[in-house]
Design a protein around this motif. Sequence first.
Motif: not given
Lengths: 393, 399
Positions: B168-169, B206-211
């Motif tokens: 997010i950042r 790893d997690t799925p990305k938002i951005f």
Amino acid sequence: MTRHGTITCTAPAEAQAHGPLLVTIRNGDSDIVARGVTGAPISVPPGRYFAMVMMPDGREIGTHDAIAVASGADAECIAGVCSIEPPQHFDLRIAPAHAAPIASAPPMIGAAAPDISDVPATIWQGDWLALWDGSDLRPPPLPSASFALSASELRNVEGSIVGDRLLAFPVSTGRGSVIRFTALPYDLAPQGGITTPAILARLNLATGTPEIDFRTTSDEVNTLLSIVEANILTNMLVVTEELMKRQKAGISVAAVSIFGAITGCYILLRSNILDGVDTWLDQLEKIDPGLPDAVALRIELLARLGHHAEAVDLLRRSINGRSPWFRAGLSYLLERLRLYIDVTNNSDDPFSLSATDMELFKIKRNRLERLLPMMDNGRYIATFDIPERGAAS
Amino acid sequence: MVESLILDRRTELAGKAALHVILIGVSDYAHLPPADDMPGEGLAALKKLSSSSITVAAIARKLQQLDAEQRLARPLGTIRLLHSPAPEELAKDPTLGTIGGAPAMRSEISAALKAWRLDVAAWKDAQAFFYFCGHGIRRTLEESILLAADFLDENEPQLFNSFRLSNIRNGMVPSPKFPNIGREQFYFVDACREKADALDTLDTTDTPKIFDAELGSYDDRKAPIFFATTTGGLAAGPALEPTYFGNALLWAMDNGSFDKRHIDGVTGNVWPVTPPSLKVGIETANALFDSRVELTGLVGEPVFCFRRDPPKVSVAITLRPDPLHEPVQAITIKEMNTDTTQQIAPCANAGPYPIELTAGMYQIAVTPPSDKFARTRSEIVYISIQSRMPWMFDLGSAL
């Protein structure tokens, strides 16, 4: 037209060795009218004011009475800090050596008798990050030689520009018995003739768990370190900016204390103030090209400026380099590694990283990810608590 | 998608930099056991919570109150609320069912974050406010994996319904795509940062990305992150009340100021709340947080909100030497602005003597003067929430 006057606020003799301290000038309504530092005139309109000196521990202490400033006049005042304990001044050149040669030192070094506040410590030396490749997260074997860290006096600990060095000592924490490893920085002060790496260290028992406070031979830098330990950002910035002014005037803090210059760079980056960091880093790299934190700081600076290709290139060239002393330096490295691995994985090779480079980036990222959960985030110098052998990992 | 906006003043504030808020509160984790059940295996050792939704609703109300009082540094433009209240939270506070917002499922969070970024990106002077209350795992310095309400859906990889704070950042960085993104961004993570051992058994964290990772140009943000607890620590709260951190933040947004000064865009001098003062405010509000709140990221001193009058400060006064050479009849505390005084009497011993003051400049005198002490009047001291306690006045000795 009414001319401004000035207020020059002096800390009393007992506190003057602290170096420049933040002075806040307030009017009778508590409004901040001006800020400056001790010993330097602060311009204010004519009026009645209160001057407060912020001590390194965060206390704001003023004079006994309000200060009247007439047009064009300079009012001088001394803050009433007579109860402040004077800082100890130490000189590396004359301090008794309590350093521990790695292999041959007796258990207690130096003339000082151990007291209840002494803690036996050992210096571990090697490649710190390489330890975190396997599944064994227990502390590495320590050399048998040890020496005493003291809470009552600063002790001079030899540094080394080769390999990572950490002070190691056993402590009991809420999570059981651990070995606490604290990165062992060193200082050089070429202008003061100190070119042998060393640092002054003292135990801090305030929290109940032994921690290490580091000091240098510069009172100004020690003031800055005290403020960092008290975690007062405004005060940190004011003192750092004073050091920066001296640099701009041709006197580099790096020449006075490389440890002070590194600390200043981290403070500026924490506030995302990038102006001047580059110059400091240039000077640091000239004095000691292998300085581990200078690399981490440079990478972060380049990235913040948007020069990502250069940041990646420096990261690639320093991938097997030494570990930064500062917690923030390790954090910068990890976050940048994560970012550049992510970008490389998801776009068309923006940095021309070879498969080998990428593999090395991932190894380093994994090492940091395994190590950093053991870090004590209450300390600005990298400090890790690693369960003792035999304890649950 | 359910609309997460519960406040939208974008039309009214068109052409003005505003504050855009996203609040995520997850109590009712669909795939985690209730709090009083036996813990599950691996990541299922985590359990449902019962204060996250109440917390974010309280934050939303506080922000609206500050906005109504014109005490925010930017007018409140939007609030996006994503929350999954526990049934007992709804029973305790039925307004949680009518406040609006979207459930805190990952897909909803993802959509809301993208819309939030677009709003923040419209104006360089805009401010962003991100608050997550729920489960967080993995403990590295500036990173947490934040778990959505549908975390551990058995049809998905274990970390599928989660997201990384760093993603997010990094997605909020000034970039060619978002050159005008608001430069002042405040992040709050009210979640545990304990590393679940089960993470070590996963092949990837790893997690799925938002951005997409945006490689910025010059990153000139002020973007502090507040973690409710240091790495490895547990955030907590009483059931059916705002979390300890949330409650302390509510107090600090009102009282967390060090100084009175001018800030841009506000007439007259005020008491600004900045990240360093907010941290001290949180720690002052609740002794539990002493040195436990972690303030990191690109800290700086952006002003988030302010108050017009001085905040109250709990002060403890002690005298020295201890024991006193002789009792003093009274301690008089003079406020230097108005010359008003308060007295503590009698003072048979060295204290500490508690008293509540408003921030400002004070001087202590002991009355009546005694020739057994060297001093009867202290230096002037500035008292604020930053002041170390106790305030010690050393009377010295004239003996």
